[in-house]
Design a protein around this motif. Sequence first.
Motif, PDB file in Angstrom:
ATOM      1  N   GLY A 108       0.804  -1.220   0.000  1.00 11.84           N
ATOM      2  CA  GLY A 108       0.000   0.000   0.000  1.00 11.84           C
ATOM      3  C   GLY A 108       0.829   1.258   0.000  1.00 11.84           C
ATOM      4  O   GLY A 108       1.866   1.335   0.672  1.00 11.84           O
ATOM      5  N   GLY A 109       0.373   2.251  -0.760  1.00  9.39           N
ATOM      6  CA  GLY A 109       1.050   3.531  -0.800  1.00  9.39           C
ATOM      7  C   GLY A 109       0.141   4.720  -0.571  1.00  9.39           C
ATOM      8  O   GLY A 109       0.562   5.763  -0.089  1.00  9.39           O
ATOM      9  N   TRP A 110      -1.140   4.541  -0.880  1.00 13.56           N
ATOM     10  CA  TRP A 110      -2.102   5.644  -0.805  1.00 13.56           C
ATOM     11  C   TRP A 110      -2.334   6.113   0.624  1.00 13.56           C
ATOM     12  O   TRP A 110      -2.541   7.302   0.888  1.00 13.56           O
ATOM     13  CB  TRP A 110      -3.415   5.194  -1.429  1.00 13.56           C
ATOM     14  N   PHE A 111      -2.291   5.198   1.584  1.00 15.45           N
ATOM     15  CA  PHE A 111      -2.678   5.514   2.955  1.00 15.45           C
ATOM     16  C   PHE A 111      -1.463   5.749   3.859  1.00 15.45           C
ATOM     17  O   PHE A 111      -1.558   5.720   5.068  1.00 15.45           O
ATOM     18  CB  PHE A 111      -3.526   4.362   3.515  1.00 15.45           C
ATOM     19  N   THR A 112      -0.316   5.977   3.280  1.00 15.41           N
ATOM     20  CA  THR A 112       0.903   6.119   4.077  1.00 15.41           C
ATOM     21  C   THR A 112       1.147   7.561   4.517  1.00 15.41           C
ATOM     22  O   THR A 112       0.598   8.509   3.949  1.00 15.41           O
ATOM     23  CB  THR A 112       2.116   5.632   3.280  1.00 15.41           C
ATOM     24  N   TRP A 113       1.989   7.688   5.536  1.00 15.23           N
ATOM     25  CA  TRP A 113       2.381   9.004   6.056  1.00 15.23           C
ATOM     26  C   TRP A 113       3.819   8.929   6.527  1.00 15.23           C
ATOM     27  O   TRP A 113       4.177   8.063   7.326  1.00 15.23           O
ATOM     28  CB  TRP A 113       1.472   9.408   7.207  1.00 15.23           C
ATOM     29  N   SER A 114       4.648   9.851   6.043  1.00 17.27           N
ATOM     30  CA  SER A 114       6.064   9.833   6.398  1.00 17.27           C
ATOM     31  C   SER A 114       6.391  10.739   7.573  1.00 17.27           C
ATOM     32  O   SER A 114       7.483  10.653   8.142  1.00 17.27           O
ATOM     33  CB  SER A 114       6.910  10.249   5.187  1.00 17.27           C
ATOM     34  N   GLY A 115       5.479  11.639   7.936  1.00 22.77           N
ATOM     35  CA  GLY A 115       5.699  12.498   9.090  1.00 22.77           C
ATOM     36  C   GLY A 115       5.970  13.946   8.764  1.00 22.77           C
ATOM     37  O   GLY A 115       6.158  14.756   9.682  1.00 22.77           O
ATOM     38  N   ASP A 116       5.968  14.310   7.472  1.00 28.63           N
ATOM     39  CA  ASP A 116       6.310  15.692   7.118  1.00 28.63           C
ATOM     40  C   ASP A 116       5.114  16.514   6.657  1.00 28.63           C
ATOM     41  O   ASP A 116       5.274  17.643   6.202  1.00 28.63           O
ATOM     42  CB  ASP A 116       7.400  15.697   6.044  1.00 28.63           C
ATOM     43  N   THR A 117       3.903  15.982   6.786  1.00 24.86           N
ATOM     44  CA  THR A 117       2.688  16.685   6.385  1.00 24.86           C
ATOM     45  C   THR A 117       1.720  16.739   7.566  1.00 24.86           C
ATOM     46  O   THR A 117       1.483  15.708   8.195  1.00 24.86           O
ATOM     47  CB  THR A 117       2.002  15.958   5.212  1.00 24.86           C
ATOM     48  N   PRO A 118       1.154  17.908   7.899  1.00 19.56           N
ATOM     49  CA  PRO A 118       0.182  17.977   8.995  1.00 19.56           C
ATOM     50  C   PRO A 118      -1.080  17.193   8.631  1.00 19.56           C
ATOM     51  O   PRO A 118      -1.669  17.398   7.564  1.00 19.56           O
ATOM     52  CB  PRO A 118      -0.123  19.467   9.117  1.00 19.56           C
ATOM     53  N   ILE A 119      -1.487  16.277   9.506  1.00 19.87           N
ATOM     54  CA  ILE A 119      -2.624  15.419   9.197  1.00 19.87           C
ATOM     55  C   ILE A 119      -3.576  15.314  10.388  1.00 19.87           C
ATOM     56  O   ILE A 119      -3.205  15.555  11.538  1.00 19.87           O
ATOM     57  CB  ILE A 119      -2.170  13.997   8.800  1.00 19.87           C
ATOM     58  N   VAL A 120      -4.802  14.918  10.067  1.00 25.38           N
ATOM     59  CA  VAL A 120      -5.788  14.541  11.075  1.00 25.38           C
ATOM     60  C   VAL A 120      -6.270  13.136  10.724  1.00 25.38           C
ATOM     61  O   VAL A 120      -6.454  12.817   9.545  1.00 25.38           O
ATOM     62  CB  VAL A 120      -6.963  15.542  11.140  1.00 25.38           C
ATOM     63  N   LEU A 135       1.336   7.504  15.131  1.00 24.32           N
ATOM     64  CA  LEU A 135       1.669   8.197  16.375  1.00 24.32           C
ATOM     65  C   LEU A 135       3.025   7.745  16.908  1.00 24.32           C
ATOM     66  O   LEU A 135       3.823   8.566  17.386  1.00 24.32           O
ATOM     67  CB  LEU A 135       0.584   7.938  17.418  1.00 24.32           C
ATOM     68  N   ARG A 136       3.298   6.455  16.852  1.00 24.11           N
ATOM     69  CA  ARG A 136       4.586   5.946  17.325  1.00 24.11           C
ATOM     70  C   ARG A 136       5.726   6.483  16.477  1.00 24.11           C
ATOM     71  O   ARG A 136       6.789   6.843  16.991  1.00 24.11           O
ATOM     72  CB  ARG A 136       4.568   4.415  17.306  1.00 24.11           C
ATOM     73  N   HIS A 137       5.504   6.535  15.170  1.00 33.44           N
ATOM     74  CA  HIS A 137       6.499   7.093  14.257  1.00 33.44           C
ATOM     75  C   HIS A 137       6.739   8.564  14.561  1.00 33.44           C
ATOM     76  O   HIS A 137       7.887   9.025  14.626  1.00 33.44           O
ATOM     77  CB  HIS A 137       6.004   6.909  12.824  1.00 33.44           C
ATOM     78  N   ALA A 138       5.646   9.307  14.763  1.00 32.42           N
ATOM     79  CA  ALA A 138       5.766  10.736  15.054  1.00 32.42           C
ATOM     80  C   ALA A 138       6.543  10.977  16.337  1.00 32.42           C
ATOM     81  O   ALA A 138       7.391  11.886  16.410  1.00 32.42           O
ATOM     82  CB  ALA A 138       4.375  11.355  15.155  1.00 32.42           C
ATOM     83  N   ARG A 139       6.299  10.153  17.355  1.00 32.79           N
ATOM     84  CA  ARG A 139       7.008  10.302  18.627  1.00 32.79           C
ATOM     85  C   ARG A 139       8.507  10.044  18.443  1.00 32.79           C
ATOM     86  O   ARG A 139       9.348  10.762  18.985  1.00 32.79           O
ATOM     87  CB  ARG A 139       6.416   9.359  19.660  1.00 32.79           C
ATOM     88  N   ARG A 140       8.842   9.026  17.656  1.00 34.13           N
ATOM     89  CA  ARG A 140      10.259   8.688  17.475  1.00 34.13           C
ATOM     90  C   ARG A 140      11.014   9.775  16.731  1.00 34.13           C
ATOM     91  O   ARG A 140      12.179  10.048  17.041  1.00 34.13           O
ATOM     92  CB  ARG A 140      10.391   7.353  16.731  1.00 34.13           C
ATOM     93  N   ILE A 141      10.377  10.396  15.723  1.00 31.27           N
ATOM     94  CA  ILE A 141      11.090  11.392  14.920  1.00 31.27           C
ATOM     95  C   ILE A 141      10.849  12.826  15.392  1.00 31.27           C
ATOM     96  O   ILE A 141      11.304  13.773  14.774  1.00 31.27           O
ATOM     97  CB  ILE A 141      10.719  11.265  13.426  1.00 31.27           C
ATOM     98  N   GLY A 142      10.082  12.981  16.486  1.00 27.90           N
ATOM     99  CA  GLY A 142       9.828  14.311  17.016  1.00 27.90           C
ATOM    100  C   GLY A 142       8.823  15.118  16.214  1.00 27.90           C
ATOM    101  O   GLY A 142       8.919  16.346  16.142  1.00 27.90           O
ATOM    102  N   ALA A 143       7.849  14.433  15.617  1.00 27.31           N
ATOM    103  CA  ALA A 143       6.857  15.120  14.781  1.00 27.31           C
ATOM    104  C   ALA A 143       5.454  15.052  15.381  1.00 27.31           C
ATOM    105  O   ALA A 143       4.463  15.051  14.654  1.00 27.31           O
ATOM    106  CB  ALA A 143       6.851  14.503  13.379  1.00 27.31           C
ATOM    107  N   GLU A 144       5.358  15.017  16.706  1.00 27.76           N
ATOM    108  CA  GLU A 144       4.047  14.896  17.347  1.00 27.76           C
ATOM    109  C   GLU A 144       3.093  16.024  16.957  1.00 27.76           C
ATOM    110  O   GLU A 144       1.880  15.822  16.863  1.00 27.76           O
ATOM    111  CB  GLU A 144       4.196  14.865  18.873  1.00 27.76           C
ATOM    112  N   ARG A 145       3.635  17.202  16.709  1.00 28.56           N
ATOM    113  CA  ARG A 145       2.776  18.339  16.364  1.00 28.56           C
ATOM    114  C   ARG A 145       2.153  18.216  14.973  1.00 28.56           C
ATOM    115  O   ARG A 145       1.251  18.979  14.630  1.00 28.56           O
ATOM    116  CB  ARG A 145       3.591  19.638  16.433  1.00 28.56           C
TER     117      ARG A 145
END
Length: 237
Positions: A108-120, A135-145
């Motif tokens: 799958g590629g359509w539903f992915t998120w790398s952490g560099d785009t603001p999402i809901v 969320l786990r990915h965001a926490r590891r790379i410091g992209a929680e916001r």
Amino acid sequence: MTGLAEETRAPIGGWTTGTLVEMDRDDRLVRLRLDVADRVDHLPGQHYVLRLRAEDGYTASRSYSVASDPGDPLLELMVECLPGGEVSGFLHDEARPGDVFELRGPIGGWFTWSGDTPIVCVGGGTGVVPFVSMLRHARRIGAERMIRVCAVGRSRTVLPYADELLAAGAFVALTRENLGGRVAAPPYLDELEPLVAGAERAYVCGSVGFASYATRLLGEAGVPTAAIRVEQFGETG
């Protein structure tokens, strides 16, 4: 263009095997953590196909979203045991550490998120699983916001990862029991609007009925249809 770039670079894995290392279960859910041979690191939002093979050669397979962060050395799947489900029933009732399963993924590629785009993200029931990975990915790379999550479930005990979602700051709406000072109900528009503010993309995952409801609510909150990505599954979600 960011979304297209993510799809282009989304990893794809072929058939391999995964050894069950850890697991825990309750009445309806089983969490599986597998050591995958020749593993291809996934992007949050991708899934795997898990295939069971009987001694007579009969096979049955199902797709499951990945819950683990790409940096996790093990692959984590959360499976809901469905009435009459031959794959989910076996995994819930019969699987034991040391078992080896056939796996294909990540997919799958359509539903992915790398952490560099603001999402809901809006997930219902086991539809929250890919958002746990995000969320786990965001926490590891410091992209929680960069990520906001709305998780919807019948009760706290049956919503997968409920405690982790709450600890991560997700908005949790329970429909059959009160949570804190919030009366049991699906999320309201005025509860979702602060979550979509500033988001460039929205993700929805859940049953067909839930996906329709969440997509409509996001539209009412001002999210353009073209910015909404949907993954849906059977009505049991």
